[in-house]
Design a protein around this motif. Sequence first.
Motif, PDB file in Angstrom:
ATOM      1  N   MET A   1       0.839  -1.206   0.000  1.00  9.95           N
ATOM      2  CA  MET A   1       0.000   0.000   0.000  1.00  9.95           C
ATOM      3  C   MET A   1       0.871   1.253   0.000  1.00  9.95           C
ATOM      4  N   ASN A   2       1.906   1.256   0.831  1.00  8.65           N
ATOM      5  CA  ASN A   2       2.824   2.389   0.895  1.00  8.65           C
ATOM      6  C   ASN A   2       3.567   2.562  -0.435  1.00  8.65           C
ATOM      7  N   HIS A   3       3.989   1.467  -1.022  1.00 10.79           N
ATOM      8  CA  HIS A   3       4.702   1.498  -2.299  1.00 10.79           C
ATOM      9  C   HIS A   3       3.836   2.133  -3.388  1.00 10.79           C
ATOM     10  N   SER A   4       2.587   1.706  -3.480  1.00 13.54           N
ATOM     11  CA  SER A   4       1.695   2.264  -4.503  1.00 13.54           C
ATOM     12  C   SER A   4       1.457   3.745  -4.269  1.00 13.54           C
ATOM     13  N   THR A   5       1.283   4.148  -3.007  1.00 14.84           N
ATOM     14  CA  THR A   5       1.083   5.562  -2.689  1.00 14.84           C
ATOM     15  C   THR A   5       2.292   6.383  -3.123  1.00 14.84           C
ATOM     16  N   TYR A   6       3.471   5.877  -2.841  1.00 14.71           N
ATOM     17  CA  TYR A   6       4.712   6.555  -3.211  1.00 14.71           C
ATOM     18  C   TYR A   6       4.762   6.815  -4.718  1.00 14.71           C
ATOM     19  N   HIS A   7       4.483   5.787  -5.500  1.00 13.89           N
ATOM     20  CA  HIS A   7       4.577   5.945  -6.952  1.00 13.89           C
ATOM     21  C   HIS A   7       3.406   6.742  -7.532  1.00 13.89           C
ATOM     22  N   ARG A   8       2.226   6.703  -6.907  1.00 13.94           N
ATOM     23  CA  ARG A   8       1.141   7.592  -7.368  1.00 13.94           C
ATOM     24  C   ARG A   8       1.567   9.050  -7.199  1.00 13.94           C
ATOM     25  N   GLY A   9       2.255   9.345  -6.111  1.00 16.63           N
ATOM     26  CA  GLY A   9       2.778  10.703  -5.916  1.00 16.63           C
ATOM     27  C   GLY A   9       3.760  11.086  -7.007  1.00 16.63           C
ATOM     28  N   GLN A  10       4.593  10.130  -7.402  1.00 17.56           N
ATOM     29  CA  GLN A  10       5.517  10.399  -8.504  1.00 17.56           C
ATOM     30  C   GLN A  10       4.764  10.692  -9.794  1.00 17.56           C
ATOM     31  N   ILE A  11       3.712   9.946 -10.045  1.00 19.19           N
ATOM     32  CA  ILE A  11       2.929  10.158 -11.274  1.00 19.19           C
ATOM     33  C   ILE A  11       2.341  11.567 -11.283  1.00 19.19           C
ATOM     34  N   ILE A  12       1.843  12.021 -10.165  1.00 19.23           N
ATOM     35  CA  ILE A  12       1.294  13.380 -10.096  1.00 19.23           C
ATOM     36  C   ILE A  12       2.398  14.402 -10.347  1.00 19.23           C
ATOM     37  N   THR A  13       3.577  14.194  -9.761  1.00 22.72           N
ATOM     38  CA  THR A  13       4.704  15.103  -9.989  1.00 22.72           C
ATOM     39  C   THR A  13       5.135  15.065 -11.446  1.00 22.72           C
ATOM     40  N   MET A  14       5.180  13.883 -12.036  1.00 22.84           N
ATOM     41  CA  MET A  14       5.518  13.770 -13.454  1.00 22.84           C
ATOM     42  C   MET A  14       4.501  14.542 -14.293  1.00 22.84           C
ATOM     43  N   GLY A  15       3.227  14.430 -13.910  1.00 20.48           N
ATOM     44  CA  GLY A  15       2.194  15.187 -14.607  1.00 20.48           C
ATOM     45  C   GLY A  15       2.463  16.681 -14.574  1.00 20.48           C
ATOM     46  N   HIS A  16       2.885  17.191 -13.420  1.00 25.47           N
ATOM     47  CA  HIS A  16       3.204  18.623 -13.316  1.00 25.47           C
ATOM     48  C   HIS A  16       4.317  19.002 -14.286  1.00 25.47           C
ATOM     49  N   HIS A  17       5.294  18.127 -14.455  1.00 27.76           N
ATOM     50  CA  HIS A  17       6.416  18.417 -15.354  1.00 27.76           C
ATOM     51  C   HIS A  17       6.006  18.417 -16.825  1.00 27.76           C
ATOM     52  N   ILE A  18       4.878  17.812 -17.146  1.00 27.78           N
ATOM     53  CA  ILE A  18       4.416  17.829 -18.540  1.00 27.78           C
ATOM     54  C   ILE A  18       3.113  18.636 -18.668  1.00 27.78           C
ATOM     55  N   ASP A  19       2.952  19.587 -17.749  1.00 26.23           N
ATOM     56  CA  ASP A  19       1.842  20.547 -17.766  1.00 26.23           C
ATOM     57  C   ASP A  19       0.463  19.950 -17.521  1.00 26.23           C
ATOM     58  N   LEU A  20       0.387  18.927 -16.701  1.00 26.52           N
ATOM     59  CA  LEU A  20      -0.897  18.398 -16.236  1.00 26.52           C
ATOM     60  C   LEU A  20      -1.034  18.823 -14.772  1.00 26.52           C
ATOM     61  N   HIS A  21      -1.713  19.942 -14.560  1.00 30.68           N
ATOM     62  CA  HIS A  21      -1.724  20.546 -13.223  1.00 30.68           C
ATOM     63  C   HIS A  21      -3.038  20.357 -12.470  1.00 30.68           C
ATOM     64  N   ASP A  22      -3.899  19.507 -12.944  1.00 28.50           N
ATOM     65  CA  ASP A  22      -5.213  19.380 -12.304  1.00 28.50           C
ATOM     66  C   ASP A  22      -5.438  17.986 -11.700  1.00 28.50           C
ATOM     67  N   ALA A  23      -4.370  17.414 -11.172  1.00 26.77           N
ATOM     68  CA  ALA A  23      -4.471  16.064 -10.595  1.00 26.77           C
ATOM     69  C   ALA A  23      -5.453  16.057  -9.422  1.00 26.77           C
ATOM     70  N   PRO A  24      -6.155  14.959  -9.263  1.00 29.95           N
ATOM     71  CA  PRO A  24      -7.103  14.865  -8.147  1.00 29.95           C
ATOM     72  C   PRO A  24      -6.378  14.627  -6.823  1.00 29.95           C
ATOM     73  N   MET A  25      -7.012  15.017  -5.751  1.00 32.87           N
ATOM     74  CA  MET A  25      -6.504  14.667  -4.421  1.00 32.87           C
ATOM     75  C   MET A  25      -6.698  13.167  -4.262  1.00 32.87           C
ATOM     76  N   SER A  26      -5.653  12.489  -3.807  1.00 29.64           N
ATOM     77  CA  SER A  26      -5.778  11.046  -3.675  1.00 29.64           C
ATOM     78  C   SER A  26      -5.064  10.495  -2.442  1.00 29.64           C
ATOM     79  N   ASP A  27      -4.679  11.358  -1.517  1.00 32.28           N
ATOM     80  CA  ASP A  27      -3.999  10.833  -0.340  1.00 32.28           C
ATOM     81  C   ASP A  27      -5.016  10.269   0.665  1.00 32.28           C
ATOM     82  N   TYR A  28      -4.544   9.439   1.554  1.00 30.16           N
ATOM     83  CA  TYR A  28      -5.399   8.725   2.487  1.00 30.16           C
ATOM     84  C   TYR A  28      -6.191   9.672   3.389  1.00 30.16           C
TER      85      TYR A  28
END
Length: 173
Positions: free
Chosen positions: A138-165
Amino acid sequence: MLHLETPTATATLATMAQNFAIYNAWANERLIEWLTSKPKACFDEEVASSFNTIKKTFQHIVDTQQFWLEVLQVRNEKINFGNTEDAYELFDYIIEQSNELRDYILTLDDEALCEPVSFTTPWVSGTQSRFEYIMHVMNHSTYHRGQIITMGHHIDLHDAPMSDYGFYLAMRG
């Protein structure tokens, strides 16, 4: 959506593991819903990260979840990772696989969660309780979902949903 038990001071290991498994499936689905509204080309856009594309990062999440599901179920079978070149097929697979992981964890009671489970790979081996491995995945998946959101910011996807626990807990009331 499955009902999430309200944690109390007397919450059991089973309640905690089940809540996180339900959350994990919800968070993966939420992130995928967001990404499927974006141009398909962005999934393969390279960004400096652990895995250099959003698609590769999701592939890693699903591979890891599948590996740990096999360990948790003490299945000594060759793992079928569902690799695909098509991002939308991968997203469908992640949702299915996250639900399968969730559904399995929902069957476990405290006794099953405390049972030691062993695994061996060419890289590492170990023995821990099912609960410890579930918390790891569960922690591993959360960690990488955070990376995906950050990656999105780097490619101009700035409207990611809130998804933390914490948001999930507040949202479900």
